[in-house]
Design a protein around this motif. Structure first.
Motif, mmCIF file in Angstrom:
data_model
loop_
_atom_site.group_PDB
_atom_site.id
_atom_site.type_symbol
_atom_site.label_atom_id
_atom_site.label_comp_id
_atom_site.label_asym_id
_atom_site.label_seq_id
_atom_site.Cartn_x
_atom_site.Cartn_y
_atom_site.Cartn_z
ATOM 1 N N ILE A 110 -3.904 -15.299 5.725
ATOM 2 C CA ILE A 110 -3.411 -16.497 5.039
ATOM 3 C C ILE A 110 -3.599 -16.387 3.524
ATOM 4 C CG2 ILE A 110 -3.989 -18.943 4.677
ATOM 5 C CD1 ILE A 110 -4.338 -19.057 7.804
ATOM 6 N N SER A 111 -4.670 -15.702 3.102
ATOM 7 C CA SER A 111 -4.900 -15.543 1.663
ATOM 8 C C SER A 111 -3.824 -14.660 1.030
ATOM 9 C CB SER A 111 -6.295 -14.964 1.396
ATOM 10 O OG SER A 111 -6.330 -13.573 1.662
ATOM 11 N N ILE A 112 -3.194 -13.821 1.843
ATOM 12 C CA ILE A 112 -2.118 -12.946 1.359
ATOM 13 C C ILE A 112 -0.780 -13.678 1.432
ATOM 14 C CG2 ILE A 112 -0.865 -10.793 1.775
ATOM 15 C CD1 ILE A 112 -3.559 -9.709 2.970
ATOM 16 N N LYS A 113 -0.519 -14.298 2.588
ATOM 17 C CA LYS A 113 0.727 -15.048 2.774
ATOM 18 C C LYS A 113 0.539 -16.039 3.917
ATOM 19 C CE LYS A 113 5.606 -14.664 3.821
ATOM 20 N NZ LYS A 113 6.628 -13.883 4.499
ATOM 21 N N GLU A 114 0.834 -17.295 3.649
ATOM 22 C CA GLU A 114 0.718 -18.323 4.679
ATOM 23 C C GLU A 114 1.943 -18.296 5.593
ATOM 24 O OE1 GLU A 114 -1.005 -22.281 3.540
ATOM 25 O OE2 GLU A 114 -0.393 -21.568 1.551
ATOM 26 N N THR A 115 1.692 -18.344 6.896
ATOM 27 C CA THR A 115 2.783 -18.523 7.864
ATOM 28 C C THR A 115 2.334 -19.577 8.874
ATOM 29 O OG1 THR A 115 2.024 -16.873 9.474
ATOM 30 C CG2 THR A 115 3.437 -16.065 7.672
ATOM 31 N N PRO A 116 3.285 -20.315 9.455
ATOM 32 C CA PRO A 116 2.913 -21.299 10.471
ATOM 33 C C PRO A 116 2.203 -20.643 11.653
ATOM 34 C CG PRO A 116 5.272 -21.458 9.954
ATOM 35 C CD PRO A 116 4.722 -20.303 9.190
ATOM 36 N N GLU A 117 2.648 -19.433 12.003
ATOM 37 C CA GLU A 117 2.062 -18.739 13.156
ATOM 38 C C GLU A 117 0.590 -18.422 12.924
ATOM 39 O OE1 GLU A 117 6.408 -18.305 13.106
ATOM 40 O OE2 GLU A 117 4.905 -17.816 11.569
ATOM 41 N N THR A 118 0.271 -17.938 11.712
ATOM 42 C CA THR A 118 -1.123 -17.578 11.435
ATOM 43 C C THR A 118 -2.000 -18.822 11.361
ATOM 44 O OG1 THR A 118 -0.347 -15.618 10.262
ATOM 45 C CG2 THR A 118 -2.640 -16.219 9.957
ATOM 46 N N TRP A 119 -1.500 -19.894 10.747
ATOM 47 C CA TRP A 119 -2.270 -21.139 10.757
ATOM 48 C C TRP A 119 -2.515 -21.589 12.194
ATOM 49 C CZ3 TRP A 119 -5.367 -22.972 7.349
ATOM 50 C CH2 TRP A 119 -5.135 -22.805 5.983
ATOM 51 N N GLY A 120 -1.502 -21.438 13.050
ATOM 52 C CA GLY A 120 -1.657 -21.820 14.454
ATOM 53 C C GLY A 120 -2.692 -20.980 15.175
ATOM 54 N N MET A 121 -2.672 -19.661 14.921
ATOM 55 C CA MET A 121 -3.655 -18.782 15.568
ATOM 56 C C MET A 121 -5.067 -19.105 15.091
ATOM 57 S SD MET A 121 -1.632 -15.121 15.787
ATOM 58 C CE MET A 121 -0.841 -15.147 14.192
ATOM 59 N N LEU A 122 -5.196 -19.394 13.789
ATOM 60 C CA LEU A 122 -6.502 -19.780 13.243
ATOM 61 C C LEU A 122 -6.977 -21.077 13.893
ATOM 62 C CD1 LEU A 122 -8.791 -19.318 11.208
ATOM 63 C CD2 LEU A 122 -7.385 -20.512 9.500
ATOM 64 N N GLY A 123 -6.078 -22.037 14.013
ATOM 65 C CA GLY A 123 -6.429 -23.293 14.668
ATOM 66 C C GLY A 123 -6.862 -23.090 16.106
ATOM 67 N N GLY A 124 -6.208 -22.154 16.777
ATOM 68 C CA GLY A 124 -6.595 -21.841 18.155
ATOM 69 C C GLY A 124 -8.020 -21.318 18.249
ATOM 70 N N CYS A 125 -8.423 -20.526 17.254
ATOM 71 C CA CYS A 125 -9.810 -20.027 17.231
ATOM 72 C C CYS A 125 -10.794 -21.181 17.061
ATOM 73 C CB CYS A 125 -9.987 -19.020 16.101
ATOM 74 S SG CYS A 125 -9.178 -17.441 16.371
#
Length: 168
Positions: A110-125
């Motif tokens: 996310i620090s490199i590039k924000e994507t909805p998918e990565t925010w979602g995976m982080l939220g899942g953690c």
């Protein structure tokens, strides 16, 4: 004996051909063959991050998460500035039940590039850790980036369900 083409394929300029063969095998779900192709491409040219990343994804498809992590870490050593490779690493840490390391990888992505998918995976953690407030923040970030991101809506609904917020 008959011409096998093996000598021809081992020339450095043909590493790309072998990589493509590996990608085709991976796409077909033939992970054993894909691993052989990516290993061969790496033995010709170990400096191509894509082959290490792809090899890691093959190992993941086989449920071999430790090897997957090792391969993706090599890809990051070669090219550390790619958000999706850090996300791939996060997924494999999560598959390997190393949730804290997964969070670190997703945050790096996310620090490199924000994507909805990565925010979602982080939220899942965070959801796995039962930190529902952090999970909710992540799912809301995914929807800020893309209001039509279906997984973000489903994930947010799960948070409300876990809290018993049935009206939401």
């Amino acid at each position: 004996g008959p011409f096998t083409g093996a000598g021809f394929l081992r020339k450095p300029e043909n590493a790309n051909v072998i990589q493509l063969l590996g990608l085709i095998c991976h796409k077909r779900g033939d992970f054993d063959s894909a691993v052989k192709h990516f290993d061969m491409a790496i033995s010709i040219d170990g400096s191509n991050y894509e082959n290490h990343n792809n090899l890691g994804l093959c190992y993941a498809g086989m449920g071999r998460y430790k090897e997957s992590i090792d391969s993706i870490l090599k890809a990051i050593d070669i090219n550390p500035g790619l958000n999706f490779v850090h996300s791939n690493l996060g997924l494999q840490y999560r598959n390997d039940k190393q949730v804290e390391k997964a969070i670190g990888s997703f945050l790096k992505s996310i620090s490199i590039k924000e994507t909805p998918e990565t925010w979602g995976m982080l939220g899942g953690c965070y959801g796995e850790l039962r930190d529902l407030d952090e999970a909710e923040k992540c799912f809301r970030k995914s929807l800020d980036l893309n209001p039509d991101f279906a997984a973000g809506h489903v994930d947010l609904a799960s948070i409300h369900q876990l809290r018993g917020e049935w009206d939401k």
